[in-house]
Design a protein around this motif. Structure first.
Motif, short mmCIF file in Angstrom:
data_model
loop_
_atom_site.label_atom_id
_atom_site.label_comp_id
_atom_site.label_asym_id
_atom_site.label_seq_id
_atom_site.Cartn_x
_atom_site.Cartn_y
_atom_site.Cartn_z
N HIS A 1 0.84 -1.21 0.00
CA HIS A 1 0.00 0.00 0.00
C HIS A 1 0.86 1.25 0.00
N ASP A 2 0.81 2.00 -1.09
CA ASP A 2 1.56 3.25 -1.21
C ASP A 2 0.59 4.37 -0.83
N ILE A 3 0.74 4.89 0.39
CA ILE A 3 -0.21 5.88 0.90
C ILE A 3 0.46 7.26 0.93
N LEU A 4 0.05 8.11 -0.03
CA LEU A 4 0.63 9.45 -0.14
C LEU A 4 -0.24 10.50 0.52
N SER A 5 -1.55 10.22 0.58
CA SER A 5 -2.50 11.23 1.04
C SER A 5 -2.77 11.09 2.54
N ASN B 1 5.84 1.22 3.64
CA ASN B 1 4.50 0.83 3.22
C ASN B 1 4.03 -0.47 3.86
N PRO B 2 2.77 -0.48 4.35
CA PRO B 2 2.25 -1.73 4.90
C PRO B 2 2.08 -2.81 3.82
N LEU B 3 2.38 -4.05 4.22
CA LEU B 3 2.14 -5.22 3.38
C LEU B 3 1.06 -6.04 4.06
N THR B 4 -0.04 -6.26 3.34
CA THR B 4 -1.15 -6.97 3.96
C THR B 4 -1.49 -8.23 3.17
N MET B 5 -2.13 -9.16 3.89
CA MET B 5 -2.52 -10.44 3.30
C MET B 5 -3.50 -10.24 2.14
N GLY B 6 -4.50 -9.40 2.37
CA GLY B 6 -5.52 -9.15 1.35
C GLY B 6 -5.38 -7.76 0.77
N PRO B 7 -6.19 -7.44 -0.24
CA PRO B 7 -6.09 -6.13 -0.90
C PRO B 7 -6.57 -4.96 -0.03
N LEU C 1 -6.61 -2.51 3.10
CA LEU C 1 -5.62 -2.05 4.07
C LEU C 1 -5.91 -2.62 5.47
N SER C 2 -7.20 -2.89 5.72
CA SER C 2 -7.61 -3.39 7.03
C SER C 2 -7.32 -4.89 7.21
N SER C 3 -6.90 -5.57 6.14
CA SER C 3 -6.62 -7.01 6.28
C SER C 3 -5.30 -7.21 7.02
N LYS C 4 -5.02 -8.46 7.36
CA LYS C 4 -3.88 -8.79 8.24
C LYS C 4 -2.55 -8.23 7.72
N LEU C 5 -1.85 -7.53 8.62
CA LEU C 5 -0.54 -6.97 8.29
C LEU C 5 0.51 -8.09 8.38
N VAL C 6 1.28 -8.29 7.31
CA VAL C 6 2.31 -9.34 7.34
C VAL C 6 3.73 -8.76 7.36
N GLY C 7 3.82 -7.45 7.11
CA GLY C 7 5.15 -6.83 7.14
C GLY C 7 5.09 -5.43 6.56
N ARG C 8 6.28 -4.86 6.33
CA ARG C 8 6.35 -3.52 5.74
C ARG C 8 7.41 -3.51 4.65
N ALA C 9 7.17 -2.66 3.66
CA ALA C 9 8.16 -2.45 2.60
C ALA C 9 8.89 -1.15 2.92
N GLN C 10 10.16 -1.27 3.26
CA GLN C 10 10.92 -0.09 3.66
C GLN C 10 12.03 0.17 2.65
N GLY C 11 12.14 1.42 2.22
CA GLY C 11 13.16 1.76 1.23
C GLY C 11 12.78 3.01 0.48
N PHE C 12 13.07 3.01 -0.81
CA PHE C 12 12.67 4.17 -1.61
C PHE C 12 12.41 3.75 -3.05
N TYR C 13 11.66 4.59 -3.74
CA TYR C 13 11.58 4.44 -5.20
C TYR C 13 11.82 5.80 -5.82
N ALA C 14 12.37 5.77 -7.01
CA ALA C 14 12.80 7.01 -7.66
C ALA C 14 12.53 6.94 -9.14
N SER C 15 12.12 8.06 -9.73
CA SER C 15 11.90 8.11 -11.16
C SER C 15 13.25 8.08 -11.86
#
Ligand SMILES: *[C@@H]1O[C@H](CO)[C@@H](O)[C@H](O)[C@H]1NC(C)=O
Ligand SMILES: *[C@@H]1O[C@H](CO)[C@@H](O)[C@H](O)[C@H]1NC(C)=O
Length: 192
Positions: A54-58, A88-94, A96-110
């Motif tokens: 989940h990429d949450i910018l807002s 970013n949260p990583l969840t089992m289902g699509p 955001l409220s579904s089970k959290l299994v981990g996080r994606a930590q890092g960066f992305y760049a154009s």
């Protein structure tokens, strides 16, 4: 004329130098038996992980923040040069409220001037079950508008030591107004 005594002497000296260098080398690096790391008992296996990113910018609690903006003078349509830091949260289902299994930590760049092409550098830090505390490292190219994007798994820690494989990302949901997105990740990874 070459003195044979000198020749033997210099041969002996260079042999001594060689063994000396080898001795230094062996203090720095050793060949070891894989049993020492318990790898003989463990079979390398292939696992398939599926989760949603989940990429949450807002909103008040974004998990993806712009830390570098594209240089104004470049005038590209791809925002070439921007960098977003993510936790970013990583969840089992699509959802955001579904089970959290981990996080994606890092960066992305154009990293592309001609299309939406991102450099992804992220660690998947898992918290679920026996994977709690283990990480998978992804480093790859993400042409974000393509249906499926493949990125290499370049390694890992904990249960993912010696990991290799690849991830396939496909956008599940995208809000064009805010930029918020949910991306399905399928990760195929060899590990012990
Ligand atoms: C940016 O480039 C487009 C065409 O590629 C042009 O129409 C526009 O005027 C440019 N904007 C600036 C600020 O230079
Ligand atoms: C994961 O491990 C940490 C540290 O060992 C622990 O505090 C936490 O409760 C664990 N989380 C889960 C979901 O088991």
């Amino acid at each position: 004329m070459l003195n044979p005594h000198f020749l033997i002497c210099s041969l002996l000296l260079s042999f001594q130098a060689l063994t000396y260098i080898t001795a230094i080398d062996s203090d720095f690096v050793h060949q070891i038996d894989r049993n020492l790391l318990g790898l003989n008992k463990k079979k390398e296996k292939l696992s398939h992980f599926k989760f949603y990113w989940h990429d949450i910018l807002s909103g008040q609690n974004p998990t993806s923040v712009r830390v570098i903006s594209p240089p104004l003078n470049l005038n590209t349509t791809t925002f070439f040069g921007f960098v977003n830091m993510i936790d970013n949260p990583l969840t089992m289902g699509p959802e955001l409220s579904s089970k959290l299994v981990g996080r994606a930590q890092g960066f992305y760049a154009s990293a592309s001037q001609s299309e939406f092409g991102f450099l992804m550098a992220q660690n998947f830090a898992f918290i679920e079950g026996k994977y709690n505390g283990s990480t998978i490292t992804i480093m790859g190219r993400n042409p974000a508008l393509n249906k499926v994007r493949e990125m290499p798994v370049i390694g890992g820690s904990g249960l993912f030591r010696f990991a290799r494989g690849y991830a396939e990302a496909s956008t599940h949901w995208l809000d064009y107004k805010t930029g918020d997105a949910t991306v399905e990740y399928n990760v195929y990874v060899f590990h012990y």
